[in-house]
Write an enzyme that holds these catalytic residues in place. Structure first.
Site, PDB file in Angstrom:
ATOM      1  N   GLY A  88       0.838  -1.209   0.000  1.00  0.00           N
ATOM      2  CA  GLY A  88       0.000   0.000   0.000  1.00  0.00           C
ATOM      3  C   GLY A  88       0.866   1.249   0.000  1.00  0.00           C
ATOM      4  O   GLY A  88       1.796   1.351   0.795  1.00  0.00           O
ATOM      5  N   ALA A 134      15.791  10.388  -0.640  1.00  0.00           N
ATOM      6  CA  ALA A 134      16.891  10.356   0.331  1.00  0.00           C
ATOM      7  C   ALA A 134      17.813   9.158   0.085  1.00  0.00           C
ATOM      8  O   ALA A 134      19.045   9.278   0.165  1.00  0.00           O
ATOM      9  CB  ALA A 134      16.326  10.312   1.748  1.00  0.00           C
ATOM     10  N   ARG A 178       1.167  -5.146  -5.595  1.00  0.00           N
ATOM     11  CA  ARG A 178       1.159  -6.373  -4.795  1.00  0.00           C
ATOM     12  C   ARG A 178       1.548  -7.455  -5.820  1.00  0.00           C
ATOM     13  O   ARG A 178       0.956  -7.520  -6.891  1.00  0.00           O
ATOM     14  CB  ARG A 178      -0.222  -6.655  -4.233  1.00  0.00           C
ATOM     15  CG  ARG A 178      -0.912  -5.401  -3.667  1.00  0.00           C
ATOM     16  CD  ARG A 178      -1.014  -5.410  -2.172  1.00  0.00           C
ATOM     17  NE  ARG A 178      -1.904  -4.341  -1.727  1.00  0.00           N
ATOM     18  CZ  ARG A 178      -1.746  -3.678  -0.599  1.00  0.00           C
ATOM     19  NH1 ARG A 178      -0.747  -3.956   0.215  1.00  0.00           N
ATOM     20  NH2 ARG A 178      -2.600  -2.749  -0.238  1.00  0.00           N
ATOM     21  N   GLY A 221       5.498  -2.119   3.801  1.00  0.00           N
ATOM     22  CA  GLY A 221       5.052  -2.635   5.093  1.00  0.00           C
ATOM     23  C   GLY A 221       5.598  -4.029   5.354  1.00  0.00           C
ATOM     24  O   GLY A 221       6.607  -4.433   4.763  1.00  0.00           O
ATOM     25  N   ASP A 222       4.916  -4.753   6.230  1.00  0.00           N
ATOM     26  CA  ASP A 222       5.472  -6.047   6.662  1.00  0.00           C
ATOM     27  C   ASP A 222       5.583  -7.057   5.517  1.00  0.00           C
ATOM     28  O   ASP A 222       6.538  -7.848   5.474  1.00  0.00           O
ATOM     29  CB  ASP A 222       4.688  -6.621   7.856  1.00  0.00           C
ATOM     30  CG  ASP A 222       3.223  -6.833   7.559  1.00  0.00           C
ATOM     31  OD1 ASP A 222       2.708  -6.230   6.594  1.00  0.00           O
ATOM     32  OD2 ASP A 222       2.570  -7.601   8.292  1.00  0.00           O
ATOM     33  N   THR A 238       3.763   2.901   5.706  1.00  0.00           N
ATOM     34  CA  THR A 238       2.367   2.488   5.602  1.00  0.00           C
ATOM     35  C   THR A 238       1.556   3.421   6.485  1.00  0.00           C
ATOM     36  O   THR A 238       2.008   3.762   7.590  1.00  0.00           O
ATOM     37  CB  THR A 238       2.144   1.028   6.048  1.00  0.00           C
ATOM     38  OG1 THR A 238       0.759   0.852   6.390  1.00  0.00           O
ATOM     39  CG2 THR A 238       2.967   0.623   7.270  1.00  0.00           C
ATOM     40  N   ASP A 278      -0.861   2.688   8.176  1.00  0.00           N
ATOM     41  CA  ASP A 278      -1.474   1.949   9.292  1.00  0.00           C
ATOM     42  C   ASP A 278      -0.712   2.039  10.618  1.00  0.00           C
ATOM     43  O   ASP A 278      -1.282   1.780  11.673  1.00  0.00           O
ATOM     44  CB  ASP A 278      -1.602   0.459   8.928  1.00  0.00           C
ATOM     45  CG  ASP A 278      -2.401   0.235   7.668  1.00  0.00           C
ATOM     46  OD1 ASP A 278      -3.238   1.090   7.343  1.00  0.00           O
ATOM     47  OD2 ASP A 278      -2.190  -0.796   7.010  1.00  0.00           O
ATOM     48  N   ASP A 280       1.365  -0.086  11.672  1.00  0.00           N
ATOM     49  CA  ASP A 280       1.232  -1.427  12.252  1.00  0.00           C
ATOM     50  C   ASP A 280       2.537  -2.221  12.253  1.00  0.00           C
ATOM     51  O   ASP A 280       2.522  -3.448  12.223  1.00  0.00           O
ATOM     52  CB  ASP A 280       0.119  -2.214  11.532  1.00  0.00           C
ATOM     53  CG  ASP A 280       0.394  -2.386  10.040  1.00  0.00           C
ATOM     54  OD1 ASP A 280       1.342  -1.755   9.527  1.00  0.00           O
ATOM     55  OD2 ASP A 280      -0.338  -3.148   9.389  1.00  0.00           O
ATOM     56  N   ARG A 323      -6.039  -1.330   8.519  1.00  0.00           N
ATOM     57  CA  ARG A 323      -5.962  -2.794   8.479  1.00  0.00           C
ATOM     58  C   ARG A 323      -6.334  -3.335   9.861  1.00  0.00           C
ATOM     59  O   ARG A 323      -7.393  -2.983  10.355  1.00  0.00           O
ATOM     60  CB  ARG A 323      -4.571  -3.259   8.053  1.00  0.00           C
ATOM     61  CG  ARG A 323      -4.575  -4.604   7.326  1.00  0.00           C
ATOM     62  CD  ARG A 323      -3.196  -5.027   6.922  1.00  0.00           C
ATOM     63  NE  ARG A 323      -2.702  -4.299   5.802  1.00  0.00           N
ATOM     64  CZ  ARG A 323      -2.807  -4.684   4.529  1.00  0.00           C
ATOM     65  NH1 ARG A 323      -3.396  -5.824   4.243  1.00  0.00           N
ATOM     66  NH2 ARG A 323      -2.317  -3.974   3.549  1.00  0.00           N
ATOM     67  N   LYS A 333     -27.483  18.137  22.425  1.00  0.00           N
ATOM     68  CA  LYS A 333     -26.303  17.995  21.541  1.00  0.00           C
ATOM     69  C   LYS A 333     -26.771  17.720  20.110  1.00  0.00           C
ATOM     70  O   LYS A 333     -27.595  16.852  19.868  1.00  0.00           O
ATOM     71  CB  LYS A 333     -25.397  16.873  22.054  1.00  0.00           C
ATOM     72  CG  LYS A 333     -24.121  16.698  21.228  1.00  0.00           C
ATOM     73  CD  LYS A 333     -23.108  15.821  21.950  1.00  0.00           C
ATOM     74  CE  LYS A 333     -21.959  15.387  21.047  1.00  0.00           C
ATOM     75  NZ  LYS A 333     -21.221  16.461  20.393  1.00  0.00           N
ATOM     76  N   GLU A 369     -11.304   0.148  10.365  1.00  0.00           N
ATOM     77  CA  GLU A 369     -11.750  -0.902   9.429  1.00  0.00           C
ATOM     78  C   GLU A 369     -11.482  -2.311   9.954  1.00  0.00           C
ATOM     79  O   GLU A 369     -12.150  -3.258   9.569  1.00  0.00           O
ATOM     80  CB  GLU A 369     -11.087  -0.739   8.063  1.00  0.00           C
ATOM     81  CG  GLU A 369      -9.585  -0.989   8.076  1.00  0.00           C
ATOM     82  CD  GLU A 369      -8.957  -1.046   6.678  1.00  0.00           C
ATOM     83  OE1 GLU A 369      -9.683  -1.143   5.679  1.00  0.00           O
ATOM     84  OE2 GLU A 369      -7.718  -0.978   6.609  1.00  0.00           O
TER      85      GLU A 369
HETATM   86  P1  ADP Z   1       2.800  -4.286   2.671  1.00  0.00           P
HETATM   87  O1  ADP Z   1       4.248  -4.281   2.339  1.00  0.00           O
HETATM   88  O2  ADP Z   1       2.187  -2.918   2.644  1.00  0.00           O
HETATM   89  O3  ADP Z   1       2.496  -5.083   3.911  1.00  0.00           O
HETATM   90  P2  ADP Z   1       1.806  -6.526   1.092  1.00  0.00           P
HETATM   91  O4  ADP Z   1       1.504  -7.391   2.257  1.00  0.00           O
HETATM   92  O5  ADP Z   1       0.845  -6.508  -0.046  1.00  0.00           O
HETATM   93  O6  ADP Z   1       2.032  -4.996   1.471  1.00  0.00           O
HETATM   94  O7  ADP Z   1       3.248  -6.994   0.538  1.00  0.00           O
HETATM   95  C1  ADP Z   1       3.828  -6.355  -0.582  1.00  0.00           C
HETATM   96  C2  ADP Z   1       4.495  -7.402  -1.463  1.00  0.00           C
HETATM   97  O8  ADP Z   1       5.551  -8.040  -0.740  1.00  0.00           O
HETATM   98  C3  ADP Z   1       3.603  -8.565  -1.887  1.00  0.00           C
HETATM   99  O9  ADP Z   1       2.783  -8.254  -2.983  1.00  0.00           O
HETATM  100  C4  ADP Z   1       4.641  -9.618  -2.257  1.00  0.00           C
HETATM  101  O10 ADP Z   1       5.211  -9.381  -3.503  1.00  0.00           O
HETATM  102  C5  ADP Z   1       5.695  -9.385  -1.176  1.00  0.00           C
HETATM  103  N1  ADP Z   1       5.462 -10.328  -0.064  1.00  0.00           N
HETATM  104  C6  ADP Z   1       4.473 -10.303   0.837  1.00  0.00           C
HETATM  105  N2  ADP Z   1       4.530 -11.366   1.668  1.00  0.00           N
HETATM  106  C7  ADP Z   1       5.578 -12.097   1.262  1.00  0.00           C
HETATM  107  C8  ADP Z   1       6.166 -13.327   1.697  1.00  0.00           C
HETATM  108  N3  ADP Z   1       5.634 -14.023   2.715  1.00  0.00           N
HETATM  109  N4  ADP Z   1       7.245 -13.770   1.042  1.00  0.00           N
HETATM  110  C9  ADP Z   1       7.793 -13.081   0.026  1.00  0.00           C
HETATM  111  N5  ADP Z   1       7.266 -11.921  -0.432  1.00  0.00           N
HETATM  112  C10 ADP Z   1       6.184 -11.428   0.162  1.00  0.00           C
HETATM  113  O1  F6P Z   2      -1.890  -1.085   4.444  1.00  0.00           O
HETATM  114  C1  F6P Z   2      -2.415   0.088   3.963  1.00  0.00           C
HETATM  115  C2  F6P Z   2      -3.858  -0.090   3.588  1.00  0.00           C
HETATM  116  O2  F6P Z   2      -4.302   1.155   3.069  1.00  0.00           O
HETATM  117  C3  F6P Z   2      -4.776  -0.573   4.703  1.00  0.00           C
HETATM  118  O3  F6P Z   2      -5.109   0.474   5.572  1.00  0.00           O
HETATM  119  C4  F6P Z   2      -5.926  -1.136   3.908  1.00  0.00           C
HETATM  120  O4  F6P Z   2      -6.572  -2.162   4.631  1.00  0.00           O
HETATM  121  C5  F6P Z   2      -5.252  -1.705   2.695  1.00  0.00           C
HETATM  122  O5  F6P Z   2      -3.996  -1.060   2.575  1.00  0.00           O
HETATM  123  C6  F6P Z   2      -6.011  -1.506   1.416  1.00  0.00           C
HETATM  124  O6  F6P Z   2      -5.300  -2.100   0.398  1.00  0.00           O
HETATM  125  P1  F6P Z   2      -5.591  -1.960  -1.165  1.00  0.00           P
HETATM  126  O7  F6P Z   2      -4.678  -0.910  -1.668  1.00  0.00           O
HETATM  127  O8  F6P Z   2      -5.220  -3.285  -1.735  1.00  0.00           O
HETATM  128  O9  F6P Z   2      -7.018  -1.597  -1.323  1.00  0.00           O
END
Ligand code: ADP
Ligand code: F6P
Length: 354
Positions: A14, A25, A75, A105-106, A128, A130, A132, A174, A216, A225
């Site tokens: 995201g 940077a 993604r 993100g993660d 991100t 979030d 999170d 999220r 009020k 969400e």
């Molecule tokens: P965010 O980085 O915001 O958490 P995603 O969870 O969609 O977003 O992860 C971004 C991309 O990172 C995924 O589309 C995928 O390409 C890669 N990714 C996510 N999880 C894994 C995983 N378990 N192993 C390897 N690559 C991953």
């Molecule tokens: O992680 C960022 C975020 O915007 C969350 O807050 C939300 O649940 C999700 O991504 C939405 O993802 P997408 O871009 O796939 O609609």
């Protein structure tokens, strides 16, 4: 500094306001060390497809103030497969990319740790809206997103006051209630509903009814969400039925992910970008840059990922293998701190929004 000739930078998952400032940077830091920088477009998809171009100092001009990410994001499920990973590694060799800074993100960090294990050193930057990622006090984009939420909720409050209405507002996050808790306080909401704390809709309805009887006119209820996608519209319906107060529902959704980053996010992103590039060039990898109590530090990606799992109570057998007693104690302390912070916000919100 390690003998790197060329590094890559990508944004993934995201998007978040401030990603551009981080890319700028990273690029400028590496270039100032005499290291070439390659722009990898569309996150891991671009790495698989070879959607890659050199970045020069002036290519990152005029982006520090822009929302979204000029490298685009994606993604990429294919990246999680052995074939996808092999293609990504082959691309790195083909383009002479010695290491990568991955902004996201993660999920992005999971990808980065896998790529490091396949011989391409990576450093992650948490971006991100979030907030999170438990190992950092703040993620890039969180502050801007919250400011966008309060600006929008202020507007809703104006019209609620004119028409004596209630507005249930669902915000992104999220599974995390950070955006909701902070913005509920800042926008003077009547209530906040987040996955981290229990809620009682009947008592909320009673509270609204009583306050309406006392005169009020406007009510704002912020819902994260993470409580579930059907929850907030259903709550709006319930409030209207049980209190007689006309109630609208607004899902702010992706609008909160766009817009120019504010000062806090531009500075955080710039600091993290410099730090990440220098960590990578020093030969350190498999790390995520974190801000703890105003200072930048780096954590092993695996530590950050397991900390999040511990926080979300999703740890599986063996996940903590290899961590020392000291690491585990540190994780528990970080989680206790984060929980206490959220509880403080929840308590403040409940005390003042009568
Ligand atoms: P965010 O980085 O915001 O958490 P995603 O969870 O969609 O977003 O992860 C971004 C991309 O990172 C995924 O589309 C995928 O390409 C890669 N990714 C996510 N999880 C894994 C995983 N378990 N192993 C390897 N690559 C991953
Ligand atoms: O992680 C960022 C975020 O915007 C969350 O807050 C939300 O649940 C999700 O991504 C939405 O993802 P997408 O871009 O796939 O609609």
């Amino acid at each position: 500094m390690k003998n790197f000739k060329r590094i890559g930078v990508l944004s993934s998952g995201g998007d978040a306001p401030g990603m551009n400032a981080a890319i700028r940077a990273v690029a400028r830091t590496a270039l100032s060390h005499g290291v070439e920088v390659m722009a990898i477009y569309r996150g891991y998809s671009g790495l698989i497809d070879g959607d890659i171009k050199p970045l020069e100092v002036r290519d990152v001009s005029n982006i520090i103030n822009k929302g979204g990410t000029f490298l685009y994001s994606d993604r990429c499920p294919e990246f999680k497969t052995p074939e996808g990973m092999q293609k990504a590694v082959d691309t790195c060799h083909r383009f002479g990319i010695d290491g990568i800074v991955a902004i996201g993100g993660d999920g992005t960090f999971r990808g980065a740790t896998d790529l490091t294990a396949h011989g391409i050193p990576c450093v992650g930057i948490p971006a991100t809206i979030d907030n999170d990622i438990t190992s950092t006090d703040a993620t890039i984009g969180f502050d801007t997103a919250m400011n966008t939420v309060i600006e929008l909720v202020d507007k809703l409050r104006d019209t609620c006051e004119s028409h004596a209405r209630c507005n249930v507002v669902e915000v992104m996050g999220r599974g995390a209630g950070d955006i909701a808790l902070n913005t509920a306080i800042a926008s003077g909401a009547t209530a906040v509903i987040v996955p981290e704390f229990p809620h009682d809709d009947d008592s909320l309805c009673r509270k609204i009814k009583r306050a309406r009887e006392l005169g009020k006119r406007n009510f704002i209820v912020i819902v994260s969400e993470g409580v579930g996608s059907d929850y907030a519209p259903a709550l709006a319906k319930k409030i209207q039925e049980e209190t007689g107060v006309e109630t609208k529902f607004a899902r702010l959704a992706h609008i909160v992910r766009g817009g120019n980053p504010n000062l806090r996010d531009r500075v955080l992103a710039s600091k993290m970008g410099v730090y990440a590039a220098e960590e990578l060039l020093r030969g350190n990898s498999n790390l995520v840059v974190c801000e703890r109590k105003g200072k930048l530090v780096s954590n092993e990606i695996r530590y950050a990922l397991m900390l999040d799992k511990m926080y979300k109570k999703t740890l599986k057998d063996g996940d903590l293998d290899g961590f020392s007693e000291e690491d585990i104690a540190k994780m528990k302390a970080e989680i206790a701190e984060k929980k206490a912070e959220l509880l403080d916000l929840f308590t403040v919100e409940n005390k003042i929004n009568l």
